[in-house]
Enzyme design. Structure first.
Site, PDB file in Angstrom:
ATOM      1  N   GLU A  15       0.866  -1.190   0.000  1.00 12.59           N
ATOM      2  CA  GLU A  15       0.000   0.000   0.000  1.00 12.59           C
ATOM      3  C   GLU A  15       0.898   1.233   0.000  1.00 12.59           C
ATOM      4  OE1 GLU A  15      -2.660  -0.277   3.328  1.00 12.59           O
ATOM      5  OE2 GLU A  15      -3.471  -2.203   2.656  1.00 12.59           O
ATOM      6  N   TRP A  27       0.983  -0.558  -6.488  1.00 11.42           N
ATOM      7  CA  TRP A  27       2.111  -1.276  -7.107  1.00 11.42           C
ATOM      8  C   TRP A  27       1.760  -2.707  -7.488  1.00 11.42           C
ATOM      9  CZ3 TRP A  27       5.189   2.617  -7.695  1.00 11.42           C
ATOM     10  CH2 TRP A  27       5.522   3.486  -6.666  1.00 11.42           C
ATOM     11  N   ILE A  28       0.548  -2.988  -7.879  1.00 10.11           N
ATOM     12  CA  ILE A  28       0.193  -4.397  -8.051  1.00 10.11           C
ATOM     13  C   ILE A  28       0.479  -4.897  -9.476  1.00 10.11           C
ATOM     14  CG2 ILE A  28      -1.616  -6.141  -7.711  1.00 10.11           C
ATOM     15  CD1 ILE A  28      -0.450  -4.536  -5.146  1.00 10.11           C
ATOM     16  N   THR A  29       1.477  -5.766  -9.561  1.00  6.92           N
ATOM     17  CA  THR A  29       1.889  -6.367 -10.838  1.00  6.92           C
ATOM     18  C   THR A  29       0.735  -7.184 -11.414  1.00  6.92           C
ATOM     19  OG1 THR A  29       4.179  -6.489 -10.090  1.00  6.92           O
ATOM     20  CG2 THR A  29       3.568  -7.965 -11.892  1.00  6.92           C
ATOM     21  N   GLU A  76       9.443  -7.310  -4.072  1.00  7.29           N
ATOM     22  CA  GLU A  76       9.508  -8.538  -3.248  1.00  7.29           C
ATOM     23  C   GLU A  76      10.603  -8.435  -2.168  1.00  7.29           C
ATOM     24  OE1 GLU A  76       8.511 -12.283  -4.799  1.00  7.29           O
ATOM     25  OE2 GLU A  76       7.556 -11.459  -6.586  1.00  7.29           O
ATOM     26  N   TYR A  92      -0.040  -7.756  13.244  1.00  2.65           N
ATOM     27  CA  TYR A  92       0.115  -8.695  12.113  1.00  2.65           C
ATOM     28  C   TYR A  92      -0.833  -9.897  12.228  1.00  2.65           C
ATOM     29  CZ  TYR A  92       2.985 -11.764  15.077  1.00  2.65           C
ATOM     30  OH  TYR A  92       3.420 -12.609  16.068  1.00  2.65           O
ATOM     31  N   ASN A 130      17.971  -3.911   0.978  1.00  2.39           N
ATOM     32  CA  ASN A 130      18.212  -3.739   2.423  1.00  2.39           C
ATOM     33  C   ASN A 130      17.440  -4.773   3.242  1.00  2.39           C
ATOM     34  OD1 ASN A 130      20.007  -1.662   2.299  1.00  2.39           O
ATOM     35  ND2 ASN A 130      18.609  -0.053   2.979  1.00  2.39           N
TER      36      ASN A 130
END
Ligand SMILES: Cc1cc2nc3c(=O)[nH]c(=O)nc-3n(C[C@H](O)[C@H](O)[C@H](O)COP(=O)(O)OP(=O)(O)OC[C@H]3O[C@@H](n4cnc5c(N)ncnc54)[C@H](O)[C@@H]3O)c2cc1C
Length: 386
Positions: free
Chosen positions: A135, A164-166, A371, A186, A375
């Protein structure tokens, strides 16, 4: 002494089936994709006809069992397909990569019978998949996502915005991560399987990118999108595990994409330097150039071994977390260096769009970003060591 298993003489040794599969995919890419790579890049578009051909080739459901219409092959085969495609066009490779290493993979591992029966045959036959975790405010810190899934009877109502959704432009099936309980951190994150066209779900803006331009990267908008409880992948609150585990595997696919890209750049450079003459001879005759090629070839081989090792560990059911992080980290750096060298060796021609290497140079950069950035890979590796 037990007899030597010559089928596994080296990590890079392929059995007959793997070799045939890789060569078939590469020949397809060379014949059917290479002629249109520049046009697809310029138009930032991948024709549906090409995607249909990928389905016919059998690379869109590599691990899907044959009963569901897939190839019933291994994760390693998916890695070989991504590498072979990327040697020609990394944009096409990432469409296939996301389909196999993220979407199919997550469904095979976490989907119940109902979801697997309903979705896997579609993914094997004609439906492109997308994987929507990131997001605007949560990239590396992916589990800080703010998309909400509120229970409503047997359904959930999803609200939020993914970025950014491929495969966003092409996909029919979307794995979307949302939280059912923001206060649980989480542990509230849940994965849902959505269909394009559901009420309240729209594919928004497509990004105008530096590289892999033929691969679509889109925003997804969820505005009170009602989805049935049966579309939960795994269990509510288990989305973080699904994301962690699938992305660990997906990373190996990106490593393969970067190895293929680097090899493609080297292929172009080797061909060119044998033809281009300066000072009365081919520039390949200069030792300075030969040494640069030798170094790039060595790095590519090392990156390939890291990728193959991680993929083989995954197929063998052994731990591969560190190996996957290392292969993506290293292969993406190697790809950037190999593509940069190819541009240098093409001289002025390396800097113009009439020749293919400037595109590979632009395409290489993404390997260090998606992905999990470099870093984040370093963080994963360091955690295992310290
Ligand atoms: C072309 C493209 C396709 C994509 N496809 C998908 C997709 O299909 N699905 C999906 O869900 N996402 C997708 N992404 C999103 C991608 O995974 C994220 O962009 C990536 O994870 C980085 O997140 P960010 O952009 O928010 O950068 P940030 O997380 O803001 O990072 C910015 C910089 O800060 C550094 N940084 C952040 N945290 C740390 C830390 N703790 N220690 C050290 N350095 C740190 C990063 O390494 C990076 O250099 C895609 C992105 C692109 C560009």
């Amino acid at each position: 002494m037990p007899p030597l298993d010559t089928s596994r003489a080296a990590l890079s040794t392929l059995d007959d089936d793997e070799r045939l599969f890789r060569d078939t995919v590469y020949e397809f890419a060379d014949r059917e994709i290479r002629p249109s790579t520049r046009e697809m890049d310029e138009q930032a578009h991948m024709p549906r006809m090409l995607i249909d051909r990928l389905f016919e080739l059998g690379v869109m459901g590599i691990e899907i069992p044959e009963v569901h219409g897939g190839a019933g092959a291994t994760f390693f085969h998916a890695v070989l397909a991504v590498e072979a495609l990327s040697r020609v066009d990394p944009s096409v490779a990432v469409l296939v990569d996301v389909q196999n290493t993220l979407v199919v993979n997550a469904l095979m591992r976490w989907g119940d019978d109902h979801l697997r029966d309903a979705v896997l045959p579609r993914l094997a036959r004609s439906a492109v998949g997308a994987y929507a975790l990131s997001e605007a405010g949560s990239g590396s810190d992916a589990f800080a996502l703010s998309t909400r899934a509120t229970a409503s009877g047997d359904d959930y109502i999803l609200t939020g915005r993914k970025l950014w959704i491929t495969n966003g432009s092409e996909a029919d099936v979307f794995i979307v991560f949302a939280t059912v309980d923001a206060s649980a951190g989480y542990k509230g994150i849940t994965a849902f399987v959505l269909d394009r066209g559901m009420s309240g779900f729209t594919v928004g803006r497509k990004e105008d990118k530096l590289g892999i331009r033929a691969s679509s990267t889109c925003e997804l908008l969820l505005e009170e999108c009602r989805v049935p409880g049966a579309s939960v992948l795994g269990e509510p609150g288990k989305g973080y595990r699904i994301a962690i585990e699938t992305l660990n595997e997906g990373r190996i696919g990106i490593g393969a994409q970067m190895v293929g890209l680097a090899q493609g750049a080297l292929d172009h450079a080797v061909r060119y330097i044998k033809e281009r003459k300066q000072f009365g001879k081919a520039i390949a005759d200069f030792q300075g150039v030969q040494f640069q090629i030798a170094r790039a070839a060595t790095e590519i081989e090392a990156a390939r071994l890291l990728v193959y090792n991680a993929a083989r560990l995954r197929d063998a059911g052994q731990p591969f977390l560190t190996e996957a992080a290392m292969c993506k980290l290293f292969a993406s750096e190697v790809a950037e260096r190999a593509a940069s060298l190819a541009v240098n060796l093409f001289g002025g021609y390396g800097f113009v769009k009439d020749y293919p290497v400037e595109k590979l140079f632009r395409d290489a950069k993404i390997g260090q970003i998606y992905e999990g950035t470099s870093n984040l890979q370093l963080q994963t590796i360091a955690k295992q060591i310290l």
